[in-house]
Design an enzyme around this catalytic site. Structure first.
Site, PDB file in Angstrom:
ATOM      1  N   ASP A 160       0.660  -1.185   0.108  1.00  0.00           N
ATOM      2  CA  ASP A 160       0.175  -0.121  -0.055  1.00  0.00           C
ATOM      3  C   ASP A 160       0.837   1.637  -0.203  1.00  0.00           C
ATOM      4  O   ASP A 160       1.956   0.759   0.425  1.00  0.00           O
ATOM      5  CB  ASP A 160      -0.874  -0.034   1.066  1.00  0.00           C
ATOM      6  CG  ASP A 160      -1.462   1.732   1.661  1.00  0.00           C
ATOM      7  OD1 ASP A 160      -2.118   1.522   0.861  1.00  0.00           O
ATOM      8  OD2 ASP A 160      -1.841   1.549   2.809  1.00  0.00           O
ATOM      9  N   ASP A 171      -0.115   4.810   1.099  1.00  0.00           N
ATOM     10  CA  ASP A 171      -0.505   6.979   2.079  1.00  0.00           C
ATOM     11  C   ASP A 171      -0.835   5.476   3.431  1.00  0.00           C
ATOM     12  O   ASP A 171      -1.279   4.387   3.904  1.00  0.00           O
ATOM     13  CB  ASP A 171      -2.066   6.570   1.876  1.00  0.00           C
ATOM     14  CG  ASP A 171      -1.760   7.793   0.788  1.00  0.00           C
ATOM     15  OD1 ASP A 171      -1.149   8.654   0.371  1.00  0.00           O
ATOM     16  OD2 ASP A 171      -2.485   7.596  -0.054  1.00  0.00           O
TER      17      ASP A 171
HETATM   18  O1  C5P Z   1      -5.648   1.875   1.426  1.00  0.00           O
HETATM   19  P1  C5P Z   1      -5.204   3.671   0.824  1.00  0.00           P
HETATM   20  O2  C5P Z   1      -3.481   3.668   1.702  1.00  0.00           O
HETATM   21  O3  C5P Z   1      -4.151   2.692  -0.429  1.00  0.00           O
HETATM   22  O4  C5P Z   1      -6.357   4.372   1.014  1.00  0.00           O
HETATM   23  C1  C5P Z   1      -5.988   6.106   0.537  1.00  0.00           C
HETATM   24  C2  C5P Z   1      -6.256   6.487   1.534  1.00  0.00           C
HETATM   25  O5  C5P Z   1      -6.279   7.671   1.884  1.00  0.00           O
HETATM   26  C3  C5P Z   1      -6.322   5.856   3.218  1.00  0.00           C
HETATM   27  O6  C5P Z   1      -6.009   5.844   4.083  1.00  0.00           O
HETATM   28  C4  C5P Z   1      -8.220   7.374   3.708  1.00  0.00           C
HETATM   29  O7  C5P Z   1      -8.362   7.508   5.072  1.00  0.00           O
HETATM   30  C5  C5P Z   1      -7.087   8.647   2.562  1.00  0.00           C
HETATM   31  N1  C5P Z   1      -8.073   9.042   1.617  1.00  0.00           N
HETATM   32  C6  C5P Z   1      -7.850   9.789   2.477  1.00  0.00           C
HETATM   33  N2  C5P Z   1      -8.924  11.429   1.373  1.00  0.00           N
HETATM   34  C7  C5P Z   1     -10.015  10.724   0.645  1.00  0.00           C
HETATM   35  C8  C5P Z   1      -9.711   9.767  -0.114  1.00  0.00           C
HETATM   36  C9  C5P Z   1      -9.307   9.050   1.023  1.00  0.00           C
HETATM   37  O8  C5P Z   1      -7.363  11.422   2.474  1.00  0.00           O
HETATM   38  N3  C5P Z   1     -10.657  11.625  -0.350  1.00  0.00           N
HETATM   39 MG    MG Z   2      -2.981   3.355   3.340  1.00  0.00          MG
END
Ligand code: C5P
Ligand code: MG
Length: 289
Positions: free
Chosen positions: A38, A40
């Site tokens: 992953d 983020d």
């Molecule tokens: O699972 P992954 O790390 O790829 O997910 C992306 C991250 O981005 C999630 O932890 C989520 O909290 C965050 N996010 C965000 N703003 C958004 C959508 C997701 O900060 N609009």
């Molecule tokens: Mg993540």
């Protein structure tokens, strides 16, 4: 074997099993290994300077190219949906439609902002984006040993690529699948390319047609790195898995979520902003036997 596993941040439910997997990964050799991670809050830091570090979405949401009204709306979405995302008391079935709602609304707001392609590098440069300590060794070890690194992210692909590019570690062994922006001929954001990837559909359903894992069918040893319960399915598309080691960063709501993380991840790293443990395991696996 791996001295880093003695760090105070490390929690393991079945130490014998974990030692066995690590030993097998080493025996199978480098040629069979691939890493699936992953981005983020896994490769990037959760906390920095006593505050939360931004996700790739946050970097864009809080940048100077977003209007004050847009910023407020994006922040309201985060405050509403993030607690749902990490709530240990809701099922994934309950969460899934709500995550689609969050991503869809956020992407619509971003599209309204007429973001320019050429602004992205500067937005990242001005942001507080930070990779975990030890990132250089991590990317370098994988690159030097020709180990494929698959970054599977529900974040914004254009932003995260720029982060690793600016950190000088966007090597040829790195492949990214994420949500990418699409721009018109004037370089203005018009939409996000599909399929939409959110926290809880990081599995084969969004990789159809990429053929990525099929090309790597001889790479049957996997190290999986994540920070969310949704990251556990990232390797589901690998045709034959012989050994898999799942390492999970438990960043937030540590006490509440510890049980579930220990049930699902082989190694849990609690409030650990470094890649020390991952690097230690890689160093051990890559040492000539
Ligand atoms: O699972 P992954 O790390 O790829 O997910 C992306 C991250 O981005 C999630 O932890 C989520 O909290 C965050 N996010 C965000 N703003 C958004 C959508 C997701 O900060 N609009
Ligand atoms: Mg993540």
């Amino acid at each position: 074997m791996v001295p880093e596993l003695e760090k105070a941040t490390v929690r393991i439910r079945q130490p014998e099993r974990v030692r066995g997997i690590i030993r097998s990964l080493r025996e199978q050799g480098v040629a069979k290994l691939q890493v699936i991670s992953d981005f983020d809050m896994t490769l990037s830091r959760f906390g920095c300077n006593g505050r939360r570090c931004p996700t790739s979405h946050n970097i864009l949401d809080t940048s100077r190219v977003i209007s004050e009204d847009g910023k407020k709306k994006l922040k309201d979405l985060l405050h509403y949906y993030y607690p749902i995302e990490i709530d240990p008391n809701r099922t994934l079935e309950e969460k899934r439609p709500l995550m689609v709602e969050w991503w869809t609304k956020a992407h619509e707001l971003l599209v309204q902002q007429k973001i320019h392609k050429d602004d992205i590098a500067q937005i990242v440069r001005e942001s507080e984006a930070m990779l975990r300590d030890g990132f250089k060794e991590f990317f370098d070890q994988l690159h030097k040993n020709n180990i494929p690194l698959f970054i599977f992210s529900a974040g914004v692909g254009d932003i995260l690529e720029e982060i690793i590019r600016q950190a000088n570690v966007f090597y040829s062994n790195v492949n990214v699948v994420s949500n990418y922006m699409d721009f018109n001929d004037d370089g203005v954001l018009t939409h996000f390319k599909g399929p939409l990837i959110h926290t809880y559909n990081k599995n084969n359903s969004v990789l159809q047609g990429t053929g990525y894992f099929q090309q790597l069918s001889t790479r049957t040893s996997i190290i999986l790195l994540g920070d969310s319960m949704g990251d556990l399915t990232m390797a589901d598309g690998v045709p034959s898995v012989e050994n898999i080691l799942k390492i999970g960063f438990l960043n937030d709501k540590v006490e509440e979520r510890r049980g579930k993380y220990l049930d699902s991840y082989d190694i849990v790293l609690e409030s650990d902003e470094t890649l020390d443990v991952v690097n230690g395991i890689l160093r051990y696996i890559l040492t000539e036997t």
